[in-house]
Design a protein around this motif. Structure first.
Motif, PDB file in Angstrom:
ATOM      1  N   PRO A   6      81.017  21.020 -22.941  1.00 42.30           N
ATOM      2  CA  PRO A   6      80.437  19.735 -23.349  1.00 42.30           C
ATOM      3  C   PRO A   6      80.739  18.660 -22.303  1.00 42.30           C
ATOM      4  CG  PRO A   6      82.387  20.222 -24.640  1.00 42.30           C
ATOM      5  CD  PRO A   6      82.108  21.433 -23.804  1.00 42.30           C
ATOM      6  N   ILE A   7      79.714  17.927 -21.910  1.00 45.41           N
ATOM      7  CA  ILE A   7      79.842  16.871 -20.909  1.00 45.41           C
ATOM      8  C   ILE A   7      79.400  15.570 -21.561  1.00 45.41           C
ATOM      9  CG2 ILE A   7      79.024  16.010 -18.693  1.00 45.41           C
ATOM     10  CD1 ILE A   7      78.594  18.901 -17.865  1.00 45.41           C
ATOM     11  N   THR A   8      80.245  14.559 -21.448  1.00 45.86           N
ATOM     12  CA  THR A   8      79.889  13.267 -22.030  1.00 45.86           C
ATOM     13  C   THR A   8      78.937  12.526 -21.105  1.00 45.86           C
ATOM     14  OG1 THR A   8      81.737  12.135 -20.995  1.00 45.86           O
ATOM     15  CG2 THR A   8      82.137  13.119 -23.163  1.00 45.86           C
ATOM     16  N   GLN A   9      78.300  11.518 -21.633  1.00 52.55           N
ATOM     17  CA  GLN A   9      77.368  10.713 -20.845  1.00 52.55           C
ATOM     18  C   GLN A   9      78.095   9.978 -19.724  1.00 52.55           C
ATOM     19  OE1 GLN A   9      74.194  10.959 -21.339  1.00 52.55           O
ATOM     20  NE2 GLN A   9      73.510   9.453 -19.848  1.00 52.55           N
ATOM     21  N   PHE A  10      79.327   9.557 -19.994  1.00 50.44           N
ATOM     22  CA  PHE A  10      80.123   8.860 -18.986  1.00 50.44           C
ATOM     23  C   PHE A  10      80.383   9.772 -17.776  1.00 50.44           C
ATOM     24  CE2 PHE A  10      84.335   7.525 -17.344  1.00 50.44           C
ATOM     25  CZ  PHE A  10      83.983   6.256 -16.911  1.00 50.44           C
ATOM     26  N   GLU A  11      80.747  11.026 -18.010  1.00 48.53           N
ATOM     27  CA  GLU A  11      80.974  11.978 -16.917  1.00 48.53           C
ATOM     28  C   GLU A  11      79.697  12.240 -16.133  1.00 48.53           C
ATOM     29  OE1 GLU A  11      84.590  14.680 -18.699  1.00 48.53           O
ATOM     30  OE2 GLU A  11      82.534  15.114 -19.343  1.00 48.53           O
ATOM     31  N   TYR A  12      78.573  12.327 -16.831  1.00 46.06           N
ATOM     32  CA  TYR A  12      77.299  12.564 -16.159  1.00 46.06           C
ATOM     33  C   TYR A  12      76.945  11.387 -15.251  1.00 46.06           C
ATOM     34  CZ  TYR A  12      72.375  13.254 -15.310  1.00 46.06           C
ATOM     35  OH  TYR A  12      71.163  13.399 -14.697  1.00 46.06           O
TER      36      TYR A  12
END
Length: 98
Positions: A6-12
């Motif tokens: 799972p990747i958060t929007q912040f990391e993206y």
């Protein structure tokens, strides 16, 4: 089938900013200085001086008959150890008592 982490929007967003900036600004290295060549004869001369100094200490005749002879012997052994530490770079911080 693989697992997708799972990747958060912040990391993206951080990843996107890094890739866009990397494409825009190529990094250029300025101001490098050339490496100075090592003169072999100078290094050889330094090593021969060290080995002569080492040989002088090891070839000293030991006189252990009197207290002054024992003291001289102790000084020579200490000088020998110091030169050996200087040449090899090992054993400088060892304190051994017998």
């Amino acid at each position: 089938m693989g697992y997708i982490a799972p990747i958060t929007q912040f990391e993206y967003i951080q990843y996107a900013n890094r890739t866009v900036e990397a494409g825009r600004k190529p990094r250029i290295v300025d101001g490098t200085t050339p490496i100075q060549p090592i003169r072999f004869d100078q290094v050889l001369e330094d090593e021969t001086k060290r080995s002569e100094k080492f040989d002088q200490v090891t070839n000293v005749k030991e006189d252990g008959s009197s207290s002054t002879g024992k003291y001289k012997n102790h000084l020579m052994m200490r000088a020998h150890e110091e030169i050996q530490v200087e040449m090899t770079g090992k054993g400088g911080y060892v304190n051994e008592m017998a």
